[in-house]
Design an enzyme around this catalytic site. Structure first.
Site, PDB file in Angstrom:
ATOM      1  N   GLU A 142     -50.167   9.907 -57.587  1.00 10.65           N
ATOM      2  CA  GLU A 142     -49.540   8.728 -58.183  1.00 10.65           C
ATOM      3  C   GLU A 142     -50.610   8.001 -58.971  1.00 10.65           C
ATOM      4  OE1 GLU A 142     -46.079   7.313 -55.034  1.00 10.65           O
ATOM      5  OE2 GLU A 142     -47.809   6.041 -55.406  1.00 10.65           O
ATOM      6  N   ASP A 146     -48.221  -6.162 -55.351  1.00 16.18           N
ATOM      7  CA  ASP A 146     -49.431  -5.567 -54.796  1.00 16.18           C
ATOM      8  C   ASP A 146     -50.321  -6.586 -54.108  1.00 16.18           C
ATOM      9  OD1 ASP A 146     -49.546  -2.657 -55.424  1.00 16.18           O
ATOM     10  OD2 ASP A 146     -49.090  -3.418 -57.423  1.00 16.18           O
TER      11      ASP A 146
END
Lengths: 269, 413
Positions: A49, A60
């Site tokens: 990824e 995040d």
């Protein structure tokens, strides 16, 4: 067949679990990403990824936010990331690559143009964190047009009818976010992961990878026995943070200490 | 400038403004719910709660009671006669949101959302703040309800708005400086979203503007619409008719939508939203996405944004911390596209000039945010006949900006 599906089928046939790794493209330097990708494969990563940096990575935690900031300071862009993948594909035709990021850079390029460019670069899947199913139809159709898998998140709070809806749009695998909150958050409650995973399994046949909170062999192993694959992100990006100024080769080497135990842990299953 | 040219102020087809947003939170192409899956159930829950309570007479009575007895509403609609004469043109009326408890319109919304929080039984409140006005308004209602309160504020804004930081602390809130990104309002909003995603079970997130994922733009608009409902009634009572134009500053756009919304169907009323022109829209150093941005996705909604060619959000510039935001509420983006509202810009210098003028000739010190609206109203008034009426939303008082203005004057207070 899309590389992601092929990869997960092959692993399943071998009775093995997928190790999925997340690094941010352009972190800690633009030049490091290509050698890092090759090294990850060398150490037994099955699916890469690649994070596409965004100025406002709302989902995040602090570790990956810093990764995004470093990459943007290096001048990375979505186009530059596609170029790195294209270069990677010159020597690696088999490792699936999933881009993971936020909608706005993709929207800015244009969903249709992105789909064509991503296919051309050799991208296999896209995970757009801030496009839940209600908002993703347009991009989903473009990805389907070119045969790129649209990968979706499922959260601990996602209800069964939503899981079904998400699975009907998704391809490749489903990504179960094992913790509430942001990437890199607290400790993992394996019993609740197990309960949710079996709930998801009853609703869809898509492969399931689990991420958020996996940092060592023990966590990889305990999650790995429930899922088709585990995703490691913050633990790798954290190493990147200590690699300022290091050569691409040295950065790649620094990741070995994190990745190797995860692979060994998973292979004990 | 001809504000009677209705073709400029009206969509070509009739629009039922009350039917927006739709069930997915969309205003045309704008709005929606662009968040991580983790937050979806929390937003669904909030949506269900609000849908249930918004037509509940007990809830509305509670809200109205607090607005009357705690905030001090209705706020006056004041005819700024000396200012109007000085400008020489249309009559300028000020909707005095600066007279609300805590000194700005922000409290209308925090009262409403705190009531929602009370219904959820959640004991912790979080908020983001730029200039600190929303943070203070949130800390205030949290103190009153005995709720724990944490306010996220960009490190840069903590420095620029020291007085409001201390006000929040005195009110018992904890101010958490945000050091990521540009260290301003947008980063504070990112951080508040992250906190909410992590602590959603016991935490209620009070968003301060008409942006963010659905249902926030809807519920903040509804709570702020008390401004426009009052102004409409006051205009009919005091002037005997509706105004010719409305003017309000637009950062996220909550004071503006609050004034505009009850007038949207009054097609003879022209509407002007005033963005922060910073050093001038032509310099690129501004905070005016509706004047010089493009539609994109940030903070849970699709709306006009300031971004670069790679889709990265760029830094904004404005003398006013409250307008220093790269996005704007999605309903404004829609009103712009369908042509119901006009969005213009006023630069720092023009806003400062109007700040001083209003202070000196009316004895009313406006917030720097509101000074942008005053400055545009002056421009508009100059070209209009004396029988025309303009209502300006004076969204906040300027006490919080005294140090900023003193610094510009080279004076150490």
């Amino acid at each position: 067949m899309n590389r992601i599906t092929q990869c997960l089928q092959d692993l399943k046939a071998d009775g093995r679990k997928a190790l999925v790794s997340y690094v941010v493209s352009g972190d800690p330097s633009l030049g490091a990403t290509l050698p890092v990708m090759h090294e990850l494969v060398e150490q037994g990563v099955n699916i890469i990824e690649l994070g596409v940096a965004f100025s406002d990575p709302m989902a995040d935690g602090p570790v990956i936010q810093l990764g995004h900031e470093r990459a943007l300071a290096n001048g990375v862009s979505l186009r530059a990331t596609l170029a790195v993948v294209k270069e990677f594909r010159q020597t690696n035709q088999y490792t699936p690559i999933v881009l993971m990021g936020y909608a706005n850079p993709v929207l800015r390029m244009g969903y249709s143009e992105f789909a064509d460019a991503a296919l051309d670069a050799g991208i296999d899947g896209l995970l757009t964190v801030d496009l839940p199913p209600e908002e993703s139809i347009e991009l989903n159709l473009e990805l389907k047009r070119v045969g790129i898998e649209d990968i979706y998140l499922i959260a601990p709070t996602t209800k069964p009818e939503r899981i079904k809806k998400i699975a009907s749009l998704a391809g490749g695998f489903l990504y179960y976010v094992s913790l509430k909150g942001v990437t890199g958050a607290g400790h993992l409650d394996i019993d609740s992961v197990a309960a949710k995973v079996s709930e998801i399994r009853e609703l869809t046949d898509l492969p399931l990878c689990v991420g958020f909170g996996i940092k060592d062999a023990a966590t990889a192993k305990s999650v790995g026995q429930l899922a088709d694959g585990v995703v490691v992100g913050s633990a790798l990006v954290s190493v990147m943070g200590d690699c300022a100024g290091a050569s691409g080769k040295d950065v790649a080497k620094a990741l070995v200490d994190v990745v190797k135990p995860l692979r060994l842990g998973l292979d004990e299953l | 400038m001809n504000i009677n040219d209705n073709s400029k102020n009206q969509p070509e087809i009739a629009v039922d403004y009350k039917s927006f947003p739709d069930a997915l939170g969309r205003f045309g192409d704008y709005g929606g719910r662009f968040v991580s899956e983790t937050l979806i159930p929390a937003l669904d829950q909030l949506d269900e709660l609000y849908t249930r309570l918004k037509d509940d007479s007990t809830f509305q009575a509670e809200f109205d009671h607090d607005l009357a007895h705690y905030v001090g509403r209705p706020s006056p609609l004041y005819y700024a006669e000396r200012l109007s004469r000085d400008v020489g043109g249309a009559q300028i009326y000020l909707k005095r949101e600066d007279l609300n408890h805590t000194g700005a319109h922000k409290v209308n919304n925090t009262i409403g959302q705190a009531l929602l929080a009370k219904h959820t039984g959640k004991k912790r409140i979080i908020a983001e703040t730029g200039a600190g006005q929303h943070g203070v308004a949130t800390a205030t209602v949290a103190a009153r309800l005995g709720l724990e309160c944490q306010v996220f504020m960009g490190e840069e804004d903590v420095r620029r708005q020291a007085l409001n930081v201390y006000r929040m602390k005195l009110l018992g809130a904890e101010v958490i400086p945000v050091t990521s990104g540009s260290k301003t309002l947008k980063d504070a909003m990112n951080e508040a979203m992250r906190d909410w995603a992590t602590n959603v079970d016991d935490t209620f997130y009070i968003i301060g503007t008409v942006a963010g994922p659905h249902p926030y733009p809807l519920l903040v608009r509804d709570f702020q619409s008390v401004i426009g409902r009052e102004a409409r009634r006051q205009s009919l009572e005091q002037i005997g008719r509706l105004p010719d134009a409305l003017v309000a500053c637009v950062g996220g756009g909550s004071n503006a939508i609050g004034l505009f919304h009850p007038f949207l169907e009054d097609k003879d009323v022209s509407i002007y939203g005033v963005e922060a022109g910073g050093d001038g829209v032509e310099t690129g150093r501004h905070a005016a996405p509706l004047n010089d941005g493009i539609p994109g996705i940030l903070h849970g909604n699709r709306t006009y944004l300031m971004e670069d060619e790679d889709g990265q959000i760029i830094e904004t510039h404005s003398v006013s911390a409250g307008l220093d935001y790269p996005g704007v509420g999605p309903e404004h983006s829609w009103l712009k596209d369908i042509g119901r509202a006009n969005y213009v810009a006023i630069n720092d210098q023009e806003a400062l000039t109007s700040f001083r003028r209003l202070t000196q000739i009316e004895g009313i010190m406006p917030a720097l945010e509101s000074s942008h609206a005053v400055a545009y109203a002056e421009k508009l008034a100059r070209d209009l006949d004396k029988d025309k009426v303009i209502i300006v939303n004076l969204s906040g008082r300027g006490d919080k900006d005294i140090l900023t203005v003193a610094e510009i004057d080279g004076i150490k207070v």
